[in-house]
Scaffold this motif. Structure first.
Motif, PDB file in Angstrom:
ATOM      1  N   GLY A 122       1.117 -10.707  -1.548  1.00  0.00           N
ATOM      2  CA  GLY A 122       2.317  -9.969  -1.935  1.00  0.00           C
ATOM      3  C   GLY A 122       2.605  -8.836  -0.968  1.00  0.00           C
ATOM      4  O   GLY A 122       3.734  -8.680  -0.490  1.00  0.00           O
ATOM      5  N   TYR A 123       1.579  -8.049  -0.645  1.00  0.00           N
ATOM      6  CA  TYR A 123       1.776  -6.902   0.256  1.00  0.00           C
ATOM      7  C   TYR A 123       2.145  -7.361   1.663  1.00  0.00           C
ATOM      8  O   TYR A 123       3.013  -6.774   2.306  1.00  0.00           O
ATOM      9  N   VAL A 167       4.128 -11.658  -6.695  1.00  0.00           N
ATOM     10  CA  VAL A 167       3.961 -10.539  -7.630  1.00  0.00           C
ATOM     11  C   VAL A 167       3.668 -11.079  -9.032  1.00  0.00           C
ATOM     12  O   VAL A 167       2.739 -10.620  -9.714  1.00  0.00           O
ATOM     13  N   PHE A 219       7.643 -13.505  -1.980  1.00  0.00           N
ATOM     14  CA  PHE A 219       6.982 -12.243  -2.384  1.00  0.00           C
ATOM     15  C   PHE A 219       7.096 -12.016  -3.885  1.00  0.00           C
ATOM     16  O   PHE A 219       6.103 -11.684  -4.557  1.00  0.00           O
ATOM     17  N   GLN A 252      -2.681 -10.377  -4.531  1.00  0.00           N
ATOM     18  CA  GLN A 252      -2.259  -9.012  -4.199  1.00  0.00           C
ATOM     19  C   GLN A 252      -1.995  -8.898  -2.699  1.00  0.00           C
ATOM     20  O   GLN A 252      -0.960  -8.381  -2.268  1.00  0.00           O
TER      21      GLN A 252
END
Lengths: 185, 185
Positions: A127-128, A169, A165, A124
């Motif tokens: 990804g961010y 996800v 990215f 997570q």
């Protein structure tokens, strides 16, 4: 007659007691063959490999040019993108190392439960961070001269960063699914 | 003697048949009281409300000044941030509307299953879009005069946008948990 035909197939004489089910050797044999490993593990391995590839490509595109130092100083956004992708490479390399350890000797690294929590959290986070880094680098590209080598390298880097990215996800979905299965069952 | 002491505690005379377990009235009564609703639903409602508040504040900070039009034209990054937060406000308003519908008349909107899938997908999407929009707006703030009204408004907008992003991350965890429970059980 029937006893003679059965015993060679089973692989042991009728006097010998049958192996317990599941056989203690069944896992190690199954896990070394690609096709018989669980599909989630195969997909996870593939995603880790792709994220390593894309993030490494993104970081490499930025440092491959001779004018790297001045470029990264002039555009701190590109430095952020570079740092995020280097961290992503390190994390993906750790995950690949852990996957290979799991295949070779199950559980030689950290426990499966801790690993599932770590994977979920860092997938997570990665990804961010990557979507943030890629987005920040886009306006700085607009300030460059179109078609110059710096422009080309930055565009390639941002595109690969976005690809990484997307992979993260998907990896976050997969690790969330694994974590859910572990918590619920 | 023992039969006399037990029956007042149970709340009905021994001749009356006991209510079936669970009572058909238990849900409708329980769902109208705040404290007896499931904690996941309460947390979800709270998160939706916070995301609506933060995103509305972020968008409002950008348009409250008189020089809005020229500002948004000069800095397209702020326009992106503004658009992302307006979309977030619309989505949060829809979720709050759906939650209220659920409390008033269960299932008057779309089915629970479709709603869980939609929530999971859009919470993730909103999180990624908001972190991207907030990140993009940061470098444009550096180009402004520190302490000016435009600078103040932009800083407030970006901070609220980040807060909204954090809320969406929590909402995504919650909707992922709800979706997992639905799929697995």
């Amino acid at each position: 007659m029937s006893g003679v035909t059965v015993s060679p197939v089973a692989g042991f004489s009728p006097a010998q007691p049958p192996l317990p089910t599941p056989s203690p050797f069944s896992f190690s044999v199954a896990s070394t063959r690609w096709s018989s490993r669980p599909p989630v593990q195969t997909a996870s391995f593939l995603l880790r490999f792709l994220s390593l590839l894309f993030s490494f490509g993104s970081a490499f595109a930025l440092v491959a040019l001779p004018s790297t130092n001045s470029k990264l100083k002039k555009y701190p956004e590109l430095l952020y993108c570079f740092t995020a992708n280097i961290l992503s490479v390190i994390y993906a390399a750790y995950q690949i190392f852990k996957n290979i350890c799991d295949i070779a000797h199950r559980g030689i690294c950290i426990s499966d439960k801790a690993s599932d929590y770590i994977s979920f959290f860092f997938d997570q986070l990665a990804g961010y961070v990557l979507v943030s880094a890629s987005s920040v680098a886009v306006p700085s590209i607009k300030q460059m001269e179109i078609g110059s080598s710096v422009w080309n390298a930055s565009v390639a880097s941002v595109c690969l960063s976005f690809a990484s990215f997307i992979v993260y996800v998907l990896a976050a979905f997969l690790s969330g699914y694994k974590l859910c299965k572990r918590i619920m069952w």
